[in-house]
Scaffold this motif. Sequence first.
Motif, PDB file in Angstrom:
ATOM      1  N   ALA A   1       0.595  -0.733  -0.217  1.00 17.89           N
ATOM      2  CA  ALA A   1      -0.046   0.093  -0.141  1.00 17.89           C
ATOM      3  C   ALA A   1       1.161   0.912  -0.228  1.00 17.89           C
ATOM      4  O   ALA A   1       0.503   2.159  -1.001  1.00 17.89           O
ATOM      5  CB  ALA A   1      -0.835   0.398   1.483  1.00 17.89           C
ATOM      6  N   ALA A   2       1.836   0.878   0.492  1.00 19.40           N
ATOM      7  CA  ALA A   2       3.379   2.559   0.913  1.00 19.40           C
ATOM      8  C   ALA A   2       3.707   2.787  -0.585  1.00 19.40           C
ATOM      9  O   ALA A   2       3.574   3.787  -0.957  1.00 19.40           O
ATOM     10  CB  ALA A   2       4.342   2.153   1.624  1.00 19.40           C
ATOM     11  N   VAL A   3       3.475   1.425  -1.389  1.00 21.21           N
ATOM     12  CA  VAL A   3       4.172   1.826  -2.900  1.00 21.21           C
ATOM     13  C   VAL A   3       3.053   2.503  -3.415  1.00 21.21           C
ATOM     14  O   VAL A   3       3.641   3.648  -4.129  1.00 21.21           O
ATOM     15  CB  VAL A   3       4.977   0.209  -3.517  1.00 21.21           C
ATOM     16  CG1 VAL A   3       5.198   0.564  -4.449  1.00 21.21           C
ATOM     17  CG2 VAL A   3       6.513  -0.415  -2.707  1.00 21.21           C
ATOM     18  N   LEU A   4       2.315   1.247  -2.957  1.00 24.05           N
ATOM     19  CA  LEU A   4       0.310   2.616  -4.132  1.00 24.05           C
ATOM     20  C   LEU A   4       0.115   3.569  -3.615  1.00 24.05           C
ATOM     21  O   LEU A   4       0.123   4.765  -5.211  1.00 24.05           O
ATOM     22  CB  LEU A   4      -0.457   1.138  -4.354  1.00 24.05           C
ATOM     23  CG  LEU A   4      -0.331   0.272  -4.304  1.00 24.05           C
ATOM     24  CD1 LEU A   4      -2.286  -0.556  -4.086  1.00 24.05           C
ATOM     25  CD2 LEU A   4      -0.241  -0.235  -5.788  1.00 24.05           C
ATOM     26  N   ALA A   5       1.159   4.136  -2.999  1.00 25.99           N
ATOM     27  CA  ALA A   5       1.114   5.690  -2.151  1.00 25.99           C
ATOM     28  C   ALA A   5       2.075   6.378  -2.830  1.00 25.99           C
ATOM     29  O   ALA A   5       1.467   7.515  -3.396  1.00 25.99           O
ATOM     30  CB  ALA A   5       0.811   5.940  -0.745  1.00 25.99           C
ATOM     31  N   ALA A   6       3.186   5.693  -3.055  1.00 21.89           N
ATOM     32  CA  ALA A   6       3.447   5.838  -3.707  1.00 21.89           C
ATOM     33  C   ALA A   6       3.560   6.932  -5.470  1.00 21.89           C
ATOM     34  O   ALA A   6       3.665   7.907  -5.972  1.00 21.89           O
ATOM     35  CB  ALA A   6       5.487   6.186  -3.889  1.00 21.89           C
TER      36      ALA A   6
ATOM     37  N   ALA B   1      -3.606   8.984  -2.823  1.00 19.22           N
ATOM     38  CA  ALA B   1      -2.666   8.862  -2.170  1.00 19.22           C
ATOM     39  C   ALA B   1      -2.262   9.101  -0.124  1.00 19.22           C
ATOM     40  O   ALA B   1      -2.170   8.151   0.434  1.00 19.22           O
ATOM     41  CB  ALA B   1      -1.030  10.208  -1.917  1.00 19.22           C
ATOM     42  N   SER B   2      -2.870  10.325  -0.113  1.00 20.88           N
ATOM     43  CA  SER B   2      -2.824  10.387   1.424  1.00 20.88           C
ATOM     44  C   SER B   2      -4.215   9.033   2.082  1.00 20.88           C
ATOM     45  O   SER B   2      -3.936   8.040   3.001  1.00 20.88           O
ATOM     46  CB  SER B   2      -3.778  11.373   2.356  1.00 20.88           C
ATOM     47  OG  SER B   2      -5.001  11.476   0.792  1.00 20.88           O
ATOM     48  N   SER B   3      -5.396   8.057   1.641  1.00 22.58           N
ATOM     49  CA  SER B   3      -5.560   7.249   1.926  1.00 22.58           C
ATOM     50  C   SER B   3      -4.483   6.184   2.037  1.00 22.58           C
ATOM     51  O   SER B   3      -4.809   5.157   2.990  1.00 22.58           O
ATOM     52  CB  SER B   3      -7.070   7.238   0.825  1.00 22.58           C
ATOM     53  OG  SER B   3      -7.759   8.164   0.866  1.00 22.58           O
ATOM     54  N   LEU B   4      -4.174   5.862   0.759  1.00 20.46           N
ATOM     55  CA  LEU B   4      -3.374   4.650   0.806  1.00 20.46           C
ATOM     56  C   LEU B   4      -1.857   4.943   1.959  1.00 20.46           C
ATOM     57  O   LEU B   4      -1.973   3.793   2.416  1.00 20.46           O
ATOM     58  CB  LEU B   4      -2.891   4.403  -0.395  1.00 20.46           C
ATOM     59  CG  LEU B   4      -3.330   4.474  -1.260  1.00 20.46           C
ATOM     60  CD1 LEU B   4      -3.002   4.387  -2.963  1.00 20.46           C
ATOM     61  CD2 LEU B   4      -3.799   2.854  -1.004  1.00 20.46           C
ATOM     62  N   VAL B   5      -1.827   5.787   1.920  1.00 25.00           N
ATOM     63  CA  VAL B   5      -0.704   6.249   3.279  1.00 25.00           C
ATOM     64  C   VAL B   5      -1.318   5.623   4.902  1.00 25.00           C
ATOM     65  O   VAL B   5      -0.588   4.963   5.850  1.00 25.00           O
ATOM     66  CB  VAL B   5       0.186   7.646   3.323  1.00 25.00           C
ATOM     67  CG1 VAL B   5       0.319   7.868   4.765  1.00 25.00           C
ATOM     68  CG2 VAL B   5       0.748   7.502   2.430  1.00 25.00           C
TER      69      VAL B   5
ATOM     70  N   LYS C   1      -6.691   1.906  -9.837  1.00 18.44           N
ATOM     71  CA  LYS C   1      -8.350   1.944  -9.546  1.00 18.44           C
ATOM     72  C   LYS C   1      -8.455   0.753  -9.823  1.00 18.44           C
ATOM     73  O   LYS C   1      -9.709   0.174  -9.720  1.00 18.44           O
ATOM     74  CB  LYS C   1      -9.201   2.603 -10.441  1.00 18.44           C
ATOM     75  CG  LYS C   1      -8.794   4.248  -9.367  1.00 18.44           C
ATOM     76  CD  LYS C   1      -9.334   5.145 -10.996  1.00 18.44           C
ATOM     77  CE  LYS C   1      -9.774   6.877  -9.964  1.00 18.44           C
ATOM     78  NZ  LYS C   1      -9.829   7.965 -11.337  1.00 18.44           N
ATOM     79  N   ALA C   2      -8.217   0.259 -10.807  1.00 18.65           N
ATOM     80  CA  ALA C   2      -8.584  -1.063 -11.218  1.00 18.65           C
ATOM     81  C   ALA C   2      -8.049  -2.596  -9.679  1.00 18.65           C
ATOM     82  O   ALA C   2      -8.809  -3.232  -9.795  1.00 18.65           O
ATOM     83  CB  ALA C   2      -7.749  -2.020 -12.422  1.00 18.65           C
ATOM     84  N   VAL C   3      -6.893  -2.271  -9.961  1.00 21.23           N
ATOM     85  CA  VAL C   3      -5.991  -2.842  -8.793  1.00 21.23           C
ATOM     86  C   VAL C   3      -7.669  -2.722  -7.394  1.00 21.23           C
ATOM     87  O   VAL C   3      -7.321  -3.915  -7.270  1.00 21.23           O
ATOM     88  CB  VAL C   3      -4.848  -2.742  -7.907  1.00 21.23           C
ATOM     89  CG1 VAL C   3      -4.307  -3.460  -7.172  1.00 21.23           C
ATOM     90  CG2 VAL C   3      -4.321  -3.001  -9.602  1.00 21.23           C
ATOM     91  N   ALA C   4      -7.359  -1.748  -6.871  1.00 17.11           N
ATOM     92  CA  ALA C   4      -8.506  -1.340  -5.195  1.00 17.11           C
ATOM     93  C   ALA C   4      -9.589  -2.466  -5.743  1.00 17.11           C
ATOM     94  O   ALA C   4     -10.156  -3.041  -5.451  1.00 17.11           O
ATOM     95  CB  ALA C   4      -8.101  -0.163  -5.657  1.00 17.11           C
ATOM     96  N   ALA C   5     -10.300  -2.238  -7.257  1.00 17.34           N
ATOM     97  CA  ALA C   5     -11.317  -2.921  -7.618  1.00 17.34           C
ATOM     98  C   ALA C   5     -11.693  -4.105  -7.123  1.00 17.34           C
ATOM     99  O   ALA C   5     -12.619  -5.359  -6.899  1.00 17.34           O
ATOM    100  CB  ALA C   5     -12.118  -2.438  -8.882  1.00 17.34           C
TER     101      ALA C   5
END
Length: 540
Positions: A185-190, A292-296, A218-222
């Motif tokens: 998730a941190a990598v995705l946030a960056a 980004a902030s949500s993923l962080v 968005k596709a990965v999260a969905a």
Amino acid sequence: MAQLATMLVSIAGALAVSAVVFVGANRAVDSVRSRWPAFTASLGVLAGLLAGAVVQHNGWLPRGPAVGGPLKEGWLLIGAGGIAGAAAGALIGRLAQPALTRRSRLEERLRPWVFVGPALVFVVGGLVLPGLRTLFLSFKNGTRGREPGFTLEHYTDIFTNRTFFTFEGWPSILTGRLFIVGLAAAVLAAGAAWASSSLIVGGPARVAAATALMRALKAVAALLAVAVAVAFVESLAREPNRSEIMDVLTVVVSSRVTLWIAAAAAALILTAWIAARARGRDVELDWGSPAASSLVVVAAILVVFGALSTLRGVVWNNIWWVVTVAGLSTVLGLLLAVLAERARGERIGKTLIFMPMAISMVGAAVIWDFMYEVQPMGNQTGLFNAVLQGLGFTPRGFFINATMIPWNNFWIMFIMVWIQTGFAMVVLAAAIRAVPEELTEAAEVDGASRAQVFWRVVMPQIRPTIIVVVTTLIVIVTKVFDLVKATTNGANRTNVLANEMFDQLRDRNFTSSSAFAVVLFALVLPVMVYNIRRLQRELA
């Protein structure tokens, strides 16, 4: 009934004495300018009473007649000291009377202390002196502090005893599912931060790449959301507590290959950022964007949960409580505050959410104990287990089941979250309403969406309020005792510092209990210092 009457009489007597002392002090200050001997006589009364009490306590003179028991023995000597002090003070006041200007300045200086004095007496007598006594006892030998000498044994026992504190098993944090998912998730946030920044200040090529990356995120999260939902439905359609999709997800996440991929991606992003900075290029990362902030936040929650659920000990449990309850209560309170602003039944909703604040901790523990209750056989009476049984799942003991450890702590923490979310919601809702409408309207005119207005305009404005809510919750949760005592009594690895302090006190181990109290104070002290300094900066 007799105890109640005694308590009421004691309260009435204390209030009467306080009123007499306050009125007498006020009259004494009034006499500084016009009746100086009366003022010095009142000071002499206090000095004489104190001297008489000291003489009586040390037995330097024969005791006076006993009236009403040993507590009142010697009252005649103390009264004589007061009379002698009054006479000496009045004589000194007549012989040495300062000028009127000096008496006027003295009156101005003493007047505030008439009102501040009682509060200072309460703080010193009720907080400072007991705190110093507790600190002194924590270094004493033995269990009751009566043995000669001092020691650090009580503190070393807290931080060397595996029951209270240990780093044993910390390598398991790095291979845990929560840590791996948090790192991903941190990598995705960056990536989301870079994409958001590129969409704002990047050229055509960067904008195209950023748009593609945002679509991929968005596709990965969905996909993950759909996979979890399908796995849940599959577990209901097939045999209870089994899901091939969930098993596959667990294996994939727990794999060392996944860990190495996430670690390599994080190292690659960090290396690219350092190399760009070394070449003098500014790499803008928009951490304030919604994605980004949500993923962080998600990454931080997962990593912290992964670490604190692995480390064992009462101290780690307390830190886990602080992070979980303060964090989740603030996040949920902020979410509800935003949603309540757009709802029709705002007042009713806020009232219902805030209502648990009116319930005591023990009352809340009893309520949720019924919710979590499990029956060994037959129909379940606890709400959660009745739902699980109705859906075909196996009922479980949320507090006592061995398979729930250490997550049985979380179900107790959830009770505190249920209580404190209303507090966070009310405070944050007031802060959101205080944001000037001119700022939000200007952002909307510039083409910002509702999400962008909230993240870019509202959040910076309410950040000081969020800090106040978080620090307040940290202080409250650090001292948690009632919930743990009323639910598990610290069993099954759910103990916390305050409950352990009470257990040591119950066993009359005063020195060890004092050491736990000092550790609790040391955990709260940095938060208090930070709050005071922040308040001083705001007032400066």
